[in-house]
Scaffold this active site. Sequence first.
Site, PDB file in Angstrom:
ATOM      1  N   TYR A  95       0.795  -1.233   0.000  1.00  0.00           N
ATOM      2  CA  TYR A  95       0.000   0.000   0.000  1.00  0.00           C
ATOM      3  C   TYR A  95       0.827   1.284   0.000  1.00  0.00           C
ATOM      4  O   TYR A  95       0.471   2.241  -0.706  1.00  0.00           O
ATOM      5  CB  TYR A  95      -1.016  -0.029   1.142  1.00  0.00           C
ATOM      6  N   GLU A 137      -8.876  -6.789   4.491  1.00  0.00           N
ATOM      7  CA  GLU A 137      -8.133  -7.902   3.901  1.00  0.00           C
ATOM      8  C   GLU A 137      -7.496  -8.789   4.959  1.00  0.00           C
ATOM      9  O   GLU A 137      -7.445 -10.013   4.800  1.00  0.00           O
ATOM     10  CB  GLU A 137      -7.093  -7.360   2.923  1.00  0.00           C
ATOM     11  N   ARG A 206      -4.241 -15.800 -12.690  1.00  0.00           N
ATOM     12  CA  ARG A 206      -5.570 -15.664 -13.270  1.00  0.00           C
ATOM     13  C   ARG A 206      -6.594 -16.179 -12.264  1.00  0.00           C
ATOM     14  O   ARG A 206      -6.357 -17.161 -11.561  1.00  0.00           O
ATOM     15  CB  ARG A 206      -5.708 -16.454 -14.580  1.00  0.00           C
ATOM     16  N   SER A 209     -13.569 -19.026 -11.789  1.00  0.00           N
ATOM     17  CA  SER A 209     -14.694 -19.445 -10.957  1.00  0.00           C
ATOM     18  C   SER A 209     -14.621 -20.943 -10.679  1.00  0.00           C
ATOM     19  O   SER A 209     -14.205 -21.729 -11.537  1.00  0.00           O
ATOM     20  CB  SER A 209     -16.017 -19.143 -11.669  1.00  0.00           C
ATOM     21  N   ILE A 277     -20.912 -19.139 -17.776  1.00  0.00           N
ATOM     22  CA  ILE A 277     -21.668 -20.247 -17.193  1.00  0.00           C
ATOM     23  C   ILE A 277     -20.978 -20.852 -15.971  1.00  0.00           C
ATOM     24  O   ILE A 277     -21.627 -21.494 -15.134  1.00  0.00           O
ATOM     25  CB  ILE A 277     -21.898 -21.344 -18.271  1.00  0.00           C
TER      26      ILE A 277
END
Length: 408
Positions: A95, A137, A206, A209, A277
């Site tokens: 940060y 977080e 990457r 889902s 999907i």
Amino acid sequence: MLSKETIEIIKSTVPVLQVKGTEITTVFYKNMFSEHPELLNIFNHTNQSQGRQQTALANAVLAAATYIDNLETIIPVVKQIAHKHRSLVIKPEHYPIVGKHLLRAIKEVLGDAATDEIINAWAEAYGVISQVFIDIEKQMYDEAAAKAGGWAEFKEFKVIDKVQESDVITSFYLAPSDQSIVPTYEPGQYITIRVCIPGEEYLLNRQYSLSAAPGKKYFRISVKREAEGNKPDGKVSNYLHDHINKGDSLEVTAPAGEFTLNTKETPVVLISGGVGITPFMSMVNYIAEQQPKRQIEFINAARSGKLQAFKNELETLTGKLLDYRLSYVYDSPSEDDKNNPYFSKEGFIDTEWLKNKLIPEADYYVCGPVPFLKAVLTNLKKLGVEDTQIHYEFFGPAVDLQVEEVHA
């Protein structure tokens, strides 16, 4: 707490951020990666090259400035971003680096207009906002590690199976290399895969889902081979398709994300385009296992039947779900596609067709490419579906959908 003076200064920068925001974030990423190339091991290079990450950050900075006097308003957005940060293993020490280069980019783009007063106000505001992210977080890291079988950062998994789902989508079944249990997760969540591709200077991450219901001894991700014409465009997806096989190892983070199924007994309408999907496969399989009486409408749009993933799996569910309607919508269906009993429409999902698929009091989940999202959300609004009933997910950094306004 920020002073009244600081809040007023930050809010005064909203108009310039609306005009110059993306220019500022573009300069920010350029400078930061030049000075800290090690951060390229974390960030998605494709999103950078397409400008999506720059736009997403610009939108986040603008939202922070707009609501600086009431940051609670943007907590849902903060949590969505924080899930991605935790999944990518963003740490507190990152940060200060971001803050330094963000202030530098503001000064570089705005020049003399970025007075010391403005820079100091933004430095103070950034300190408060970044601490909000760090605190949220930390809680997410702690929760991920505290789950049975859980962990905080990356963990090695082995590919225990690889299954082709369509001409462009392949599923990878992943189990912990240490043979520990797989933590439970909410249907709709995702994991991050980190790979080291030969010839690439940096690690590549990457997010995919999870496409199976929770409670299994494995994770399942279903990856679309990203390509443009004959030239591969997706380094990671092509690497997974071509080089990762049963027995190989991948580094994985714990499940994350807030695009999750409402597990009440209310009806559900799932509307997906292409590889959108994948989170819905987790949802519909969860419902089949845990809530088989729940009313469900499942719609998937694809270019053709050859690109329709999970066909057998979806059609088999008709024997497990008591109130389940399945519809395929294809751009260019073949004659075989048209003979499939679940083929419902040629072309695109339009308002008139969608009207017959609505279920009162249902939750509507939408996932797919940005143009698909815009079209479906606009149609749902035209049909009177309330915003509170609609849930949607981006693959990658969020962008402004600019959904068509619907007037009474």
